[in-house]
Design a protein around this motif. Structure first.
Motif, PDB file in Angstrom:
ATOM      1  N   LYS A 143       0.824  -1.207   0.000  1.00  0.00           N
ATOM      2  CA  LYS A 143       0.000   0.000   0.000  1.00  0.00           C
ATOM      3  C   LYS A 143       0.859   1.259   0.000  1.00  0.00           C
ATOM      4  CE  LYS A 143      -4.430  -1.425   2.000  1.00  0.00           C
ATOM      5  NZ  LYS A 143      -5.433  -1.116   3.048  1.00  0.00           N
ATOM      6  N   ASP A 146      -1.473   6.897   0.269  1.00  0.00           N
ATOM      7  CA  ASP A 146      -2.864   7.298   0.038  1.00  0.00           C
ATOM      8  C   ASP A 146      -3.847   6.129   0.170  1.00  0.00           C
ATOM      9  OD1 ASP A 146      -2.464   5.820  -2.251  1.00  0.00           O
ATOM     10  OD2 ASP A 146      -2.720   7.492  -3.648  1.00  0.00           O
ATOM     11  N   GLY A 147      -3.327   4.947   0.521  1.00  0.00           N
ATOM     12  CA  GLY A 147      -4.187   3.788   0.727  1.00  0.00           C
ATOM     13  C   GLY A 147      -4.358   2.891  -0.477  1.00  0.00           C
ATOM     14  N   ASP A 148      -3.937   3.357  -1.653  1.00  0.00           N
ATOM     15  CA  ASP A 148      -4.040   2.536  -2.865  1.00  0.00           C
ATOM     16  C   ASP A 148      -2.961   1.448  -2.869  1.00  0.00           C
ATOM     17  OD1 ASP A 148      -6.182   3.868  -3.848  1.00  0.00           O
ATOM     18  OD2 ASP A 148      -5.160   4.782  -5.557  1.00  0.00           O
ATOM     19  N   TYR A 149      -3.262   0.372  -3.607  1.00  0.00           N
ATOM     20  CA  TYR A 149      -2.285  -0.688  -3.812  1.00  0.00           C
ATOM     21  C   TYR A 149      -1.456  -0.389  -5.065  1.00  0.00           C
ATOM     22  CZ  TYR A 149      -4.761  -3.779  -0.531  1.00  0.00           C
ATOM     23  OH  TYR A 149      -5.335  -4.350   0.583  1.00  0.00           O
ATOM     24  N   CYS A 150      -0.203  -0.780  -5.026  1.00  0.00           N
ATOM     25  CA  CYS A 150       0.624  -0.728  -6.236  1.00  0.00           C
ATOM     26  C   CYS A 150       1.277  -2.095  -6.398  1.00  0.00           C
ATOM     27  CB  CYS A 150       1.687   0.368  -6.141  1.00  0.00           C
ATOM     28  SG  CYS A 150       2.866   0.095  -4.829  1.00  0.00           S
ATOM     29  N   LYS A 174      -1.839   0.815  -9.920  1.00  0.00           N
ATOM     30  CA  LYS A 174      -2.223   1.641  -8.773  1.00  0.00           C
ATOM     31  C   LYS A 174      -3.734   1.647  -8.717  1.00  0.00           C
ATOM     32  CE  LYS A 174      -1.615   6.150  -6.523  1.00  0.00           C
ATOM     33  NZ  LYS A 174      -3.044   6.396  -6.162  1.00  0.00           N
ATOM     34  N   GLN A 175      -4.289   1.015  -7.681  1.00  0.00           N
ATOM     35  CA  GLN A 175      -5.738   0.886  -7.594  1.00  0.00           C
ATOM     36  C   GLN A 175      -6.169   0.685  -6.149  1.00  0.00           C
ATOM     37  OE1 GLN A 175      -5.345  -2.447 -10.366  1.00  0.00           O
ATOM     38  NE2 GLN A 175      -6.273  -3.816  -8.837  1.00  0.00           N
ATOM     39  N   SER A 176      -7.438   0.958  -5.895  1.00  0.00           N
ATOM     40  CA  SER A 176      -7.956   0.868  -4.535  1.00  0.00           C
ATOM     41  C   SER A 176      -8.134  -0.574  -4.075  1.00  0.00           C
ATOM     42  CB  SER A 176      -9.293   1.616  -4.442  1.00  0.00           C
ATOM     43  OG  SER A 176     -10.233   1.075  -5.373  1.00  0.00           O
ATOM     44  N   GLU A 177      -8.447  -1.472  -5.024  1.00  0.00           N
ATOM     45  CA  GLU A 177      -8.610  -2.887  -4.683  1.00  0.00           C
ATOM     46  C   GLU A 177      -7.298  -3.629  -4.870  1.00  0.00           C
ATOM     47  OE1 GLU A 177     -11.782  -4.553  -6.920  1.00  0.00           O
ATOM     48  OE2 GLU A 177     -13.322  -3.262  -6.040  1.00  0.00           O
ATOM     49  N   LYS A 178      -7.104  -4.669  -4.070  1.00  0.00           N
ATOM     50  CA  LYS A 178      -5.867  -5.436  -4.153  1.00  0.00           C
ATOM     51  C   LYS A 178      -5.709  -6.032  -5.554  1.00  0.00           C
ATOM     52  CE  LYS A 178      -4.713  -7.910  -0.635  1.00  0.00           C
ATOM     53  NZ  LYS A 178      -4.607  -9.006   0.377  1.00  0.00           N
TER      54      LYS A 178
END
Length: 284
Positions: A143, A146-150, A174-178
Motif C-alpha cells: 500500500k 494514500d491507501g491505494d495498492y501498487c 495503482k488501484q484501490s482494490e488489491k
C-alpha cells in the motif's frame, strides 16, 4: 541526476558507487586503490556538471567510514559545500526553497561530520552466501500512503550469492482494490521523468536490484499475490546497473503520484516483454 531526496545517500550515484566501493573493500583492496579504480572507471560522472558532486561526496563518505579520508578529497567537499556549487546546481534543477534549505543543512552536517576522524574503521565483512528474499516471477503488492495498492514484479532472484539480490520492476498498477495476477499480466513498466542539467526531461525505467541483507530493516509490508513465468535471465554485474533500498519502492511511488501530471511520460513498455528471453520494447 537520479535524485529522490535531499539526503547524501538519496541518489542513484551514491547507491552505485557506495556499493562498488565496499564490494572491493570487503575483498581486501586498500582504500587508495579502490578510489583510483573508481575514478578511472567513472570519468563520465566526474566530468558531468550534474553528477560530479554526488560522486565526490560518496567517495568522501566511503573513505571516512574506513578512516582513510584523503585530505584532497576533503578539500573537494569543502569547496562543494562552502562555495555553494551544489546548491546552485539544485537551483538550476528548479528545486523548491524548502528542499534547498534541507539540502544546505545536510551538506553542512556532512562536512562537519567528515572533518573529524571516525573513531573506528569500518570492518571488512566476510562474504557469506545468501538467497534472494523473493522468487523470480513473484507478483508483489503493497500500500501507498494514500491507501491505494501498487504492484512490483520480481525479474530475477539470486541464489547462493554474496548479496542475494532481487531485480524488481515497478509497474503502473495503482488501484484501490488489491491487484490480481491478471493485473500483472496486463501491467506496464513505470517510467519516471528525470530533469537533466539542460532542463530537458528524460524518461528512466524503474528497475533496480535489492539486497537480501537489507530487507529486515524495511518498513514496507510486501504481499505476494501470484507468480508469472520469466524466461529471461538477468545478471547483477551487467543488467540494469541500479541498486536501491527496499523502502525506496514506496517512497518513489508516493512522490511520483503526488505530482503525477508532471512526472508521467509517454514511454510504454509491457511488463510481459521483460519476462521474455528477448526484450523488445513495445510502444503503444
Amino acid at each position: 541526476m537520479g535524485t529522490w531526496g535531499t539526503g547524501i545517500s538519496s541518489n542513484d550515484i551514491y547507491e552505485d558507487i557506495n556499493y562498488e566501493f565496499f564490494e572491493l573493500y570487503n575483498q581486501g583492496m586498500e582504500v587508495s586503490a579502490i578510489t583510483e579504480k573508481l575514478i578511472q572507471e567513472n570519468k563520465e560522472l566526474i566530468d558531468s556538471h550534474e553528477d560530479q558532486n554526488n560522486f565526490w561526496i560518496t567517495i568522501a563518505k566511503s573513505q571516512w567510514e574506513c578512516k582513510s579520508l584523503d585530505p584532497k578529497v576533503l578539500n573537494r567537499i569543502k569547496d562543494i559545500v562552502e562555495s555553494g556549487k551544489d546548491i546552485e546546481l539544485w537551483k538550476e534543477l528548479d528545486a523548491s526553497k524548502s528542499d534547498l534549505t534541507k539540502r544546505q543543512k545536510v551538506l553542512d552536517s556532512f562536512l562537519k561530520k567528515i572533518s573529524n576522524e571516525k573513531k573506528t574503521s569500518r570492518k571488512r565483512k566476510v562474504k557469506k552466501s545468501r538467497n534472494a528474499i523473493f522468487e523470480k516471477g513473484d507478483c508483489l503488492v503493497f500500500k501507498l500512503s494514500d491507501g491505494d495498492y501498487c504492484g512490483v514484479f520480481v525479474l530475477e532472484s539470486e541464489k547462493e550469492t554474496e548479496f542475494g539480490l532481487n531485480l524488481i520492476a515497478v509497474t503502473d498498477i495503482k488501484q484501490s482494490e488489491k491487484p490480481t495476477e491478471k493485473d500483472f499480466e496486463n501491467a506496464k513498466l513505470l517510467f519516471r521523468l528525470e530533469q537533466q542539467i539542460n532542463k530537458e526531461f528524460k524518461p528512466k525505467e524503474q528497475i533496480s536490484w535489492y539486497y537480501a541483507q537489507h530487507f529486515k530493516k524495511s518498513e514496507t509490508e510486501f504481499e505476494k499475490i501470484g507468480q508469472l513465468k520469466v524466461n529471461k535471465d538477468y545478471y547483477s554485474n551487467k543488467d540494469h546497473q541500479s541498486f536501491s533500498n527496499w523502502d525506496n519502492l514506496k517512497l518513489f511511488q508516493d512522490e511520483f503520484y503526488s505530482d503525477f501530471e508532471n512526472n508521467k511520460c509517454k514511454n510504454k513498455v509491457k511488463l510481459s516483454s521483460l519476462r521474455k528471453k528477448y526484450w523488445l520494447q513495445h510502444r503503444i
